[in-house]
Design a protein around this motif. Structure first.
Motif: not given
Length: 119
Positions: A89-97
């Motif tokens: 998995l690769r994710v991009q910002k923004p990430i929220r809890r």
């Protein structure tokens, strides 16, 4: 009749139990929660998985690591396959809890969620 030895992790006492899953008996549990834990551990052990995922920018370059966990325990036998899925998995910002980064991992009905904000 096959007895399994299980150490309870529900509380700090760490009761040493002997579980007969076929008969549904638990010997050595000091409380009802420990008995339930012993039976579950002997019949369908589950674990909450905690790890990290890579955060990348728009070009795909590595930026940071985000801590994640499963929202609920998953079957112990699926841990390694779940790790393979999360590692890719690769994710991009923004990430929220609390964001579900992987929904229904391995058809378990459990999401993999972020445990920290990355604005």
């Amino acid at each position: 009749m096959s007895l399994q030895k299980v150490t309870c992790v529900v509380c700090p006492r760490g009761c040493q139990m002997e579980v007969d899953a076929e008969a549904g008996t638990v010997v050595g549990a000091s409380c009802p929660r420990g008995r339930a834990h012993g039976l579950a551990e002997a019949t369908n052990p589950t674990r909450t998985l905690t790890t990290t995922v890579r955060i990348v920018d728009a070009s795909g370059e590595f930026v940071d690591m985000a801590p994640v966990r499963t929202a609920a325990p998953i079957p112990k036998g699926k841990i390694f396959d779940a790790m393979k899925t999360i590692k890719a998995l690769r994710v991009q910002k923004p990430i929220r809890r609390g964001d579900a980064l992987v929904k229904n991992i391995l058809d378990t009905g459990v999401d993999v969620v972020a445990t920290r904000d990355f604005p």
